[in-house]
Design a protein around this motif. Structure first.
Motif, PDB file in Angstrom:
ATOM      1  N   ASN A  46       5.670 -18.306 -30.119  1.00 42.99           N
ATOM      2  CA  ASN A  46       5.085 -18.372 -31.597  1.00 42.99           C
ATOM      3  C   ASN A  46       5.546 -18.942 -32.749  1.00 42.99           C
ATOM      4  O   ASN A  46       6.721 -18.545 -33.468  1.00 42.99           O
ATOM      5  CB  ASN A  46       5.026 -16.793 -32.152  1.00 42.99           C
ATOM      6  CG  ASN A  46       3.465 -15.269 -31.279  1.00 42.99           C
ATOM      7  OD1 ASN A  46       2.877 -15.637 -31.056  1.00 42.99           O
ATOM      8  ND2 ASN A  46       5.110 -15.309 -30.210  1.00 42.99           N
TER       9      ASN A  46
ATOM     10  N   ILE B 281       0.427 -13.917 -20.720  1.00 39.10           N
ATOM     11  CA  ILE B 281       0.364 -14.607 -21.687  1.00 39.10           C
ATOM     12  C   ILE B 281      -0.928 -14.199 -22.536  1.00 39.10           C
ATOM     13  O   ILE B 281      -2.195 -14.203 -21.930  1.00 39.10           O
ATOM     14  CB  ILE B 281       0.737 -15.863 -22.305  1.00 39.10           C
ATOM     15  CG1 ILE B 281       1.604 -16.371 -21.634  1.00 39.10           C
ATOM     16  CG2 ILE B 281       0.639 -15.864 -24.068  1.00 39.10           C
ATOM     17  CD1 ILE B 281       1.918 -18.195 -22.128  1.00 39.10           C
ATOM     18  N   GLU B 282      -0.515 -12.508 -23.067  1.00 40.32           N
ATOM     19  CA  GLU B 282      -2.475 -12.180 -24.332  1.00 40.32           C
ATOM     20  C   GLU B 282      -1.239 -12.386 -25.593  1.00 40.32           C
ATOM     21  O   GLU B 282      -0.440 -12.920 -26.060  1.00 40.32           O
ATOM     22  CB  GLU B 282      -2.476 -10.892 -23.261  1.00 40.32           C
ATOM     23  CG  GLU B 282      -2.519 -10.495 -21.748  1.00 40.32           C
ATOM     24  CD  GLU B 282      -2.997  -9.396 -21.798  1.00 40.32           C
ATOM     25  OE1 GLU B 282      -3.129  -8.906 -22.210  1.00 40.32           O
ATOM     26  OE2 GLU B 282      -3.136  -9.674 -20.164  1.00 40.32           O
ATOM     27  N   SER B 283      -2.565 -11.974 -26.075  1.00 43.86           N
ATOM     28  CA  SER B 283      -2.232 -11.900 -27.935  1.00 43.86           C
ATOM     29  C   SER B 283      -3.172 -10.562 -28.698  1.00 43.86           C
ATOM     30  O   SER B 283      -4.174 -10.330 -27.663  1.00 43.86           O
ATOM     31  CB  SER B 283      -2.671 -13.664 -28.142  1.00 43.86           C
ATOM     32  OG  SER B 283      -3.872 -13.087 -28.741  1.00 43.86           O
TER      33      SER B 283
ATOM     34  N   ARG C 189      -1.712 -14.604 -35.737  1.00 41.06           N
ATOM     35  CA  ARG C 189      -1.819 -13.763 -33.754  1.00 41.06           C
ATOM     36  C   ARG C 189      -0.628 -13.940 -33.296  1.00 41.06           C
ATOM     37  O   ARG C 189      -0.385 -15.103 -33.554  1.00 41.06           O
ATOM     38  CB  ARG C 189      -3.445 -14.650 -33.266  1.00 41.06           C
ATOM     39  CG  ARG C 189      -3.460 -14.422 -31.960  1.00 41.06           C
ATOM     40  CD  ARG C 189      -4.517 -15.547 -31.256  1.00 41.06           C
ATOM     41  NE  ARG C 189      -5.802 -14.299 -31.756  1.00 41.06           N
ATOM     42  CZ  ARG C 189      -6.688 -13.157 -31.014  1.00 41.06           C
ATOM     43  NH1 ARG C 189      -5.719 -12.801 -29.714  1.00 41.06           N
ATOM     44  NH2 ARG C 189      -7.483 -13.099 -31.764  1.00 41.06           N
TER      45      ARG C 189
ATOM     46  N   HIS D 154       1.662 -14.137 -29.616  1.00 42.66           N
ATOM     47  CA  HIS D 154       1.193 -13.977 -28.178  1.00 42.66           C
ATOM     48  C   HIS D 154       1.922 -13.731 -27.512  1.00 42.66           C
ATOM     49  O   HIS D 154       3.769 -13.679 -28.247  1.00 42.66           O
ATOM     50  CB  HIS D 154       1.163 -15.731 -28.092  1.00 42.66           C
ATOM     51  CG  HIS D 154       0.305 -16.682 -28.627  1.00 42.66           C
ATOM     52  ND1 HIS D 154      -0.237 -16.444 -29.536  1.00 42.66           N
ATOM     53  CD2 HIS D 154      -1.107 -16.063 -27.521  1.00 42.66           C
ATOM     54  CE1 HIS D 154      -1.300 -17.625 -29.966  1.00 42.66           C
ATOM     55  NE2 HIS D 154      -2.013 -16.884 -28.422  1.00 42.66           N
ATOM     56  N   TYR D 155       2.089 -13.039 -26.919  1.00 43.91           N
ATOM     57  CA  TYR D 155       3.113 -12.151 -25.679  1.00 43.91           C
ATOM     58  C   TYR D 155       3.365 -12.362 -24.381  1.00 43.91           C
ATOM     59  O   TYR D 155       1.756 -13.118 -23.923  1.00 43.91           O
ATOM     60  CB  TYR D 155       3.870 -10.932 -26.125  1.00 43.91           C
ATOM     61  CG  TYR D 155       2.018  -9.877 -25.998  1.00 43.91           C
ATOM     62  CD1 TYR D 155       2.080  -9.445 -24.852  1.00 43.91           C
ATOM     63  CD2 TYR D 155       1.705  -9.918 -27.556  1.00 43.91           C
ATOM     64  CE1 TYR D 155       0.093  -8.170 -24.997  1.00 43.91           C
ATOM     65  CE2 TYR D 155       0.661  -9.253 -27.393  1.00 43.91           C
ATOM     66  CZ  TYR D 155       0.103  -8.737 -25.862  1.00 43.91           C
ATOM     67  OH  TYR D 155      -1.300  -7.881 -26.401  1.00 43.91           O
TER      68      TYR D 155
END
Length: 198
Positions: free
Chosen positions: A25, A159-161, A168, A170-171
């Motif tokens: 991010n 990678i999702e969010s 938003r 992301h991680y």
């Protein structure tokens, strides 16, 4: 196949940068003058089953912070702790009943900054003897393990969010069966996987 301890030691010897909850991010602005509290988490790899397995915890759903999340045993460094390694070993004993003298500490991975204001040092260790996990009921809902090979395979990471504080975020995630491993835990494991792949 190379000895797992040899492989882990080689990974620790690889150069690598610190990580943070904000790596994915870049637009997130960290507050100026922030003060981070030191913490240590244990990354315990059991060698007792023939196939190396990583021991993790599922946090109690009753906790105020990060309820139900998958985490390493560990916590903030207290005044009585000699260093972050001592903090990680103490917390692992308190949270999952792991005797402090059982893990063979191999070394430390680069620090990880969390959104909650901690500077977390992952302490990599191997367990060459079995122990009976005793979850601390106020903090830990479950103690479980996953194959080390699963979290060391970069292809298993996604990678999702989600929205967090109006933006938003992301991680990384590295799911395994019913366990949704994400956030700081997944980011630190992704760093270890990258070192193993180097």
């Amino acid at each position: 196949m190379r000895d797992p301890v040899e492989r882990l030691r080689a990974a620790l010897a690889q150069p690598g940068a610190e990580s943070s909850d904000f790596d994915l991010n870049p637009d997130f602005k960290l507050p100026e003058g922030r003060r981070l509290r030191p913490a240590g988490v244990l990354v315990p790899v059991s060698l007792t089953t023939g196939t190396p397995r990583l021991i993790l915890t599922k946090r109690s759903s009753a906790l105020k912070h990060h309820p139900g999340q998958i985490a390493f045993p560990g916590g903030k460094q207290e005044e009585d702790d000699a260093d972050v390694t001592a903090a990680a070993l103490r917390e692992a004993e308190e949270e999952i009943g792991l005797p402090r003298d059982l893990p063979r500490v191999l070394g430390q991975l680069p620090e990880h900054e969390t959104v909650t204001g901690f500077r977390v040092t992952p302490v990599l260790a191997v367990l060459e003897q079995n122990f009976e996990p005793v979850p601390e009921t106020g903090e830990v809902e479950e103690v479980f393990s996953v194959p080390l090979a699963h979290v060391l395979d970069g292809a298993n990471y996604l990678i999702e969010s989600r929205y967090w504080r109006g933006m938003r975020r992301h991680y990384f995630t590295v799911p395994f069966g019913p366990y949704y491993i994400w956030g700081a835990t997944a980011r630190m494991l992704r760093g270890l996987a990258a070192r193993m792949e180097a």
